[in-house]
Design an enzyme around this catalytic site. Structure first.
Site, short mmCIF file in Angstrom:
data_model
loop_
_atom_site.label_atom_id
_atom_site.label_comp_id
_atom_site.label_asym_id
_atom_site.label_seq_id
_atom_site.Cartn_x
_atom_site.Cartn_y
_atom_site.Cartn_z
N ASP A 159 32.28 33.24 37.71
CA ASP A 159 32.15 33.39 39.15
C ASP A 159 31.02 32.48 39.61
O ASP A 159 29.90 32.58 39.10
CB ASP A 159 31.90 34.86 39.50
CG ASP A 159 33.17 35.69 39.38
OD1 ASP A 159 34.23 35.17 39.77
OD2 ASP A 159 33.12 36.82 38.87
N ASP A 215 41.57 35.52 40.13
CA ASP A 215 40.71 36.64 40.55
C ASP A 215 40.54 36.75 42.07
O ASP A 215 39.72 37.51 42.54
CB ASP A 215 39.33 36.47 39.89
CG ASP A 215 38.43 37.68 40.09
OD1 ASP A 215 38.97 38.79 40.15
OD2 ASP A 215 37.21 37.50 40.20
N HIS A 217 36.25 32.66 32.90
CA HIS A 217 36.08 32.86 34.34
C HIS A 217 34.60 32.95 34.65
O HIS A 217 33.93 33.90 34.24
CB HIS A 217 36.80 34.14 34.75
CG HIS A 217 36.89 34.32 36.24
ND1 HIS A 217 37.74 33.58 37.01
CD2 HIS A 217 36.21 35.13 37.10
CE1 HIS A 217 37.62 33.94 38.28
NE2 HIS A 217 36.69 34.87 38.36
N HIS A 241 35.39 32.85 45.83
CA HIS A 241 36.02 34.15 46.08
C HIS A 241 35.11 35.38 46.01
O HIS A 241 35.59 36.50 46.21
CB HIS A 241 37.26 34.34 45.20
CG HIS A 241 36.98 34.44 43.74
ND1 HIS A 241 37.23 33.42 42.86
CD2 HIS A 241 36.51 35.45 42.98
CE1 HIS A 241 36.91 33.79 41.64
NE2 HIS A 241 36.47 35.02 41.67
ZN LIG Z 1 35.96 36.07 39.97
#
Ligand SMILES: [Zn+2]
Length: 1107
Positions: free
Chosen positions: A294, A404, A292, A622
């Site tokens: 971001d 997420d 993951h 997100h």
């Molecule tokens: Zn995230």
């Protein structure tokens, strides 16, 4: 056999006749506690296993010679640029910084003679920050994360020649989670952090000792985590103690280590290769590697680009070493960055994708927020994502992957289905802080009844460390065992990137070994993809498995502040979405008008539109749009949006001018109002300040298109607006429909003269500004907690003045002080009514905001009773309780809306419209629009400064209906005032004027014609990433906004349409409708061509007209 059997059983001679001495029962906890001695760093470190892991080291300038180039101004130069500079000598122990700076190290490495024959050599680098190893030629090969996270790179065999070898390390002065000042990683980053390079050396690793370390770890976990009443736990503890005793007896020699491993095998089986997974016993857990990253969060976008290269180059390497690893990765944007900036790594990835070991997943452009983006944005996330994956890897994704994101919109299952996806994965609801979501595997059903199969990994993480406990929890926390026992275990370091490590894979091999040996641990398997997992699940559903269902939104009971935080960013998102709709609509018309390509060189601006969309989609990530990133990210997104608007304004102007309009009308040109909404509008509009013009004009368009504006020099009818101060500080604003009383700056009465109804309950105050204390439990930018409601403080307006008093529009200015530093000026306006168009009270606020941990809202108590309120969501309405009956109801004390929220009874209701807000609440009969927050982490300056927000009160007869939907669209998309050259206005049919009103839906006011665009692959539009289609086409998106199956006539006026197809969101043909083409009379009695279309309740239907 036979012949030798003896009927008389002899008494065993070997069993000792007498006791050799006392043997005590092992005191369980003492023998359990002892295990720590073997592998921890405490007082027995030297006597334990850890020192055996490293056989030899080499450091210092004889073997690892270092020099550095530190680029100026926090820049991140390319390899070529960086290595063209002079490097100066440096050494271990030096500090590098400040935060976010980059340092390029040239490493001249020589393996000492005595290490040349060692089994396994690694280069170890640790400065507690991130890094990337590059070959001398400029290929990135391996990412590094300091603090012991991932600090080693296996040295190529070619280095074992006793000669000096050169490579580079690109050091990034940030940790995996940015540059927080201390242990609390969401605090704003410290700008002046320095990082000490404490390790740069060659290490020879004892692989057997390392393997024993993992054997001991996992068997130790089994002894601790298996139930105390199981033989498996006891046996594990015995094996561990035996290993320690054997190690001690053999003085930790390699021979002793070998014997220890044999003992471990009794419990684990052979776990030294991926063959451990070959057994044919049923495995119910599918382990899938994931990373993951971001796209921005506690670091800016620019760092993410490097995180992608670091993380994914490691995964390519790991897949080579651990053939069982399957790694999936989402976010087309990250692949695109890799392709742009790290082409050789992209080629490596591409090869692995082809082999099936590196698996693109998710289908979206980024892992976006799903509360805030508009419906068309959600579709474009998939359109851009899926098209990227298809063009680069020849495949689309089947699984929407969003582990997420902060809550999931009710229309997602439908949007997934029309974008080629049947499955959905998340796990974020495990963070709910009120109710425990009851399912692991279930069918998730959208507003229109579309469904996807949803799985929430029971280990409740997307960054599992692949521990024994994660595997165990995959069954102990599984909530759908009545239906299906399988699950996904998503492992790998994440959030800041990283992905699986070799340690994860070593641990999982042992977990599998333990399952096969004991059967108590659920069996995990690797080598399958997430898609394989879902394929099997779908197969079982096909064969009769009945999964439970969940209808409607997956409301996330946390992070409710993200509907409001970083207001400017949210406003930009809304404005960009509206601008893009207008541009695509007008550019489409410009490229299908009669003389297109004959008289002009105008082309559909596909590249610019793609760039705009990709940027808008990127900012919907997100942590970006929700407002949970650091300040640097919002500096970036401000710049990105500025670019989007600059391009957008140019594109709009180009399209208008191609259609014969002048977007900056001159004094002598005829003024027109251009309506890009697909319905009629009658409005009084403010005219540009040109000397010859009065202040207001009247525009009436029947349907979309343009109309000449009638300047309003004097009262044009009996319908006028008026304003007066009826008593000191009590004002009355009035038109033919509404009478509004404003006392001491708040609305104390709102009377609907048409409906004979007072909206404001006696003694209540609407448009009342409220300030709340806003200190959530932890996640400041993210959360607003339920107890903030108790701190409700009314703000008192200090001054009310009449600011406009004309017969066409009247206004009051209201000034309110929030604190010494903060204030609000709100203008309340009421226009004269036009015909029977319902009136709304418009509020335009300018806010200067410098508060700390406060929440500003505006309140509307109304005389309406309903246990449910309606909120606009993407392509529809979500209804939520206005009461706190159950904890599930109460959890929704703050919710997300789009352009409007509504509270209605059967006979009457009120909608609150807005131009840029997303947070809302209705508690009982009080409606509350959330305006601004003031969190101090992770952005210390979030939302400080000047803001502008427009909202409106729209009272209406009956329940929520098309008046609300349309007025909210209109409120967000004011009529455009343009000039038009009348000589070209007189063009024959399907030249500009009639073309502008050609595309619409007739006969079903609940159906909204939303996006109008050119086909992605039309030969005059396509950029060639996918095969082109012959001819021109127009794609139209129609949805039912109110929840009622309807038949509407999709009209194209008199355009020459050759074929009509219903298509999905990716523009694949679903059903040909050409045979149904017919002609009807429109509202004005004119014959128009088109096709009848049936749209299900809340369906999003797309159509392609072939021209
Ligand atoms: Zn995230």
């Amino acid at each position: 056999m036979g012949g030798e059997s003896n009927r008389i059983m002899p008494i065993s001679k070997s069993y000792p006749t007498t006791a050799a001495g006392p043997v005590g029962k092992q005191i369980h906890h003492i023998y359990a506690d002892r295990l720590r001695q073997f592998t921890d760093g405490g007082q027995y470190y030297e006597q334990g296993l850890l020192p055996k892991l490293t056989e030899a080291r080499a450091h210092g300038s004889d073997w690892v010679k270092l020099s550095v180039y530190s680029p100026p101004n926090l820049s991140r130069p390319t390899f070529k640029d960086a290595t063209s500079h002079k490097f100066k000598s440096t050494h271990v122990g030096e500090f590098f910084g400040p935060s976010w700076s980059t340092h390029w190290f040239k490493v001249q490495l020589t393996i000492p003679k005595d290490m040349l024959e060692k089994e396994h050599l690694e280069f170890v680098w640790d400065a507690n920050n991130e890094g990337l190893i590059w070959t001398e030629k400029g290929d990135p090969v391996h990412g590094l994360t300091g603090g012991g996270e991932r600090t080693e790179w296996i040295l190529p065999k070619t280095f074992r020649d006793g000669k000096e070898h050169v490579f580079y390390v690109e050091m990034a002065c940030n940790g995996m989670f940015g540059n927080a000042p201390g242990g609390d990683s969401i605090q704003p980053p410290k700008p002046d952090k320095y990082f000490q390079l404490h390790t740069a050396e060659v290490r020879a690793v004892n692989l057997e000792a390392r393997a024993l370390y993992f054997d001991f770890w996992e068997i130790g976990d089994a002894s601790r985590e298996f139930p105390g009443d199981s033989w498996e736990a006891h046996s594990a503890q015995q094996v561990c103690n035996k290993i320690m005793d054997t190690f001690i007896a053999g003085d930790g020699s390699n021979k002793a280590i070998g014997e220890c491993r044999k003992i471990a095998k009794e419990y684990l089986g052979d776990v030294d290769t991926h063959k451990v997974y070959d057994g044919d016993q049923e495995a119910i857990i599918t382990g899938i590697g994931y990373c993951h990253i971001d796209t921005c969060w506690l670091w800016p976008f620019a760092e993410t680009k490097r995180k992608v290269a670091r993380s994914w180059s490691n995964q390519c390497d790991l897949i080579d070493r651990y053939p069982e690893l399957r790694f999936c990765c989402s976010q087309a944007q990250q692949y695109k960055w890799l392709e742009q900036y790290y082409p050789s790594t992209f080629d490596r990835v591409k090869k692995k994708v082809k082999e099936g070991t590196f698996q693109p997943i998710g289908g979206s452009w980024v892992e976006h927020d799903t509360n805030l983006p508009g419906g068309e944005s959600l579709i474009r996330q998939f359109l851009y994502g899926q098209r990227y994956f298809e063009s680069r890897f020849g495949q689309r994704c089947k699984t929407f992957w969003l582990p997420d994101t902060f809550g999931y919109s009710t229309q997602l299952p439908q949007i997934c289905r029309i974008s080629g996806m049947t499955r959905f994965l998340t796990q974020k609801l495990s963070w709910n802080n009120i109710n425990n979501f009851p399912h692991t595997t279930f069918n998730w059903v959208a507003l229109d009844n579309s469904q996807v199969v949803c799985h929430m990994p029971p280990a409740e993480t997307y960054t599992a460390e692949a521990n024994f406990g994660d595997v165990k929890r995959s069954i102990t926390q599984h909530k759908s065992l009545d239906q299906d026992k399988t699950s996904l275990l998503v492992f790998g370091k994440g959030d800041g990137g990283g992905g699986p490590t070799w340690q994860h894979l070593e641990k999982l091999r042992r977990c599998r070994g333990i399952s096969d040996k004991t059967s108590l641990l659920p069996r995990v398997k690797l080598g399958d993809s997430a898609d394989d997992f879902f394929d099997r699940l779908e197969k079982r559903v096909e064969n009769g498995l009945d999964l439970v269902t969940w209808y409607g939104e997956l409301y996330f009971e946390l992070h409710r502040g993200t509907y409001t935080t970083q207001a400017n960013n949210k406003r930009n998102n809304r404005k960009a979405e509206i601008l893009l709709r207008d541009i695509e609509y007008l550019a489409t018309l410009a490229t299908i008008k009669k003389d297109y390509s004959e008289k002009s060189s105008y082309k559909y601006p596909k590249k610019d539109l793609d760039d705009m969309w990709e940027n808008v989609l990127l900012c919907q990530f997100h942590d970006c749009l929700p407002g949970s990133s650091i300040e640097m990210c919002y500096d970036d997104s401000d710049e990105i949006y500025a670019k989007v608007f600059k391009t957008g304004e140019q594109l709009l102007s180009d399209a208008l001018s191609e259609l014969g309009f002048d977007d900056e009308p001159k004094a002598d040109s005829s003024l027109y109002a251009l309506n890009t909404m697909p319905w009629s509008r009658s409005e009084i509009i403010r005219l540009p300040s040109i000397a010859s013009l009065p202040s207001y004009g009247l525009a009436h368009t029947s349907g979309p298109g343009m109309t000449q504006i009638r300047p309003l020099a004097s009262p044009f009818s009996a319908a006028v607006a008026s304003i007066k101060e009826v008593r000191p500080n009590v004002f009355e604003l009035r038109n033919s429909q509404l009478k509004v009383e404003v006392s001491n700056g708040v609305i104390t009465s709102l009377y609907d003269l048409w409906a004979y109804r007072e909206l404001i309950p006696k003694g209540k105050k609407a448009n009342q500004l409220i300030l709340y204390d806003d200190k959530p439990l932890y996640w400041q930018a993210w959360d607003v907690e339920v107890y903030h409601l108790a701190s409700r403080t009314e703000l008192s307006p200090s001054k009310t003045t009449i600011s406009e008093d004309s017969v066409h529009r009247v206004s009051l200015d209201i000034e309110t002080k929030i604190s010494d530093k903060s204030w609000i000026k709100t203008t309340i306006s009421l226009s004269a009514t036009v015909g029977n168009t319902p009136s709304s009270i418009e509020l335009d606020s300018e806010i200067e905001w410098h508060e700390t941990m406060k929440f500003l809202k505006v309140e509307f108590p109304v005389d309406i009773v309903n246990t449910e309120a309606s909120y606009e969501t993407q392509f529809g309405i979500v209804r939520r309780p206005t009461h706190y009956n159950t904890t599930w109801d109460m959890a929704k004390f703050e919710v997300c809306c789009h352009k409007w929220a509504d509270l209605s009874e059967h006979t009457y209701g009120v909608s609150i419209l807005n131009d840029s807000k997303y947070g809302f609440a209705v508690a009982g009969n009080v409606m509350r629009l959330s305006l601004l927050r003031a969190p101090k982490a992770p952005d210390a300056h979030a939302d400080m400064g000047r803001h502008r927000v427009r909202y409106a009160i729209l009272p209406h007869k009956g329940g929520v209906g098309e008046d609300t939907v349309r007025t909210a669209f209109n409120f967000n998309n004011p009529l455009k005032i343009v000039g038009h050259d009348s000589s070209t206005a007189e063009v024959e049919r399907y030249g500009t004027p009639s073309l502008l009103s050609a595309l619409r839906v007739i006969g079903a006011p609940n159906l909204v014609l939303d996006s109008v665009k050119r086909g992605e692959d039309d030969e005059d539009v396509s950029r060639g990433e996918l095969p082109k289609n012959k001819g021109r086409s127009v794609v139209l998106r129609v949805y039912d906004a109110l929840g009622g199956k309807s038949k509407g006539f999709l009209s194209w006026g008199g355009l020459g349409v050759k074929s009509v197809w219903k298509v999905n969101a990716l523009e694949d043909g679903v059903e040909e409708l050409s045979a149904g083409v017919t002609e009807v009379e429109d509202e004005g009695g004119e014959k128009v061509r088109g096709v009848w279309v049936e749209v299900r309740a809340f369906e999003v239907a797309s159509f392609r007209l072939g021209l």
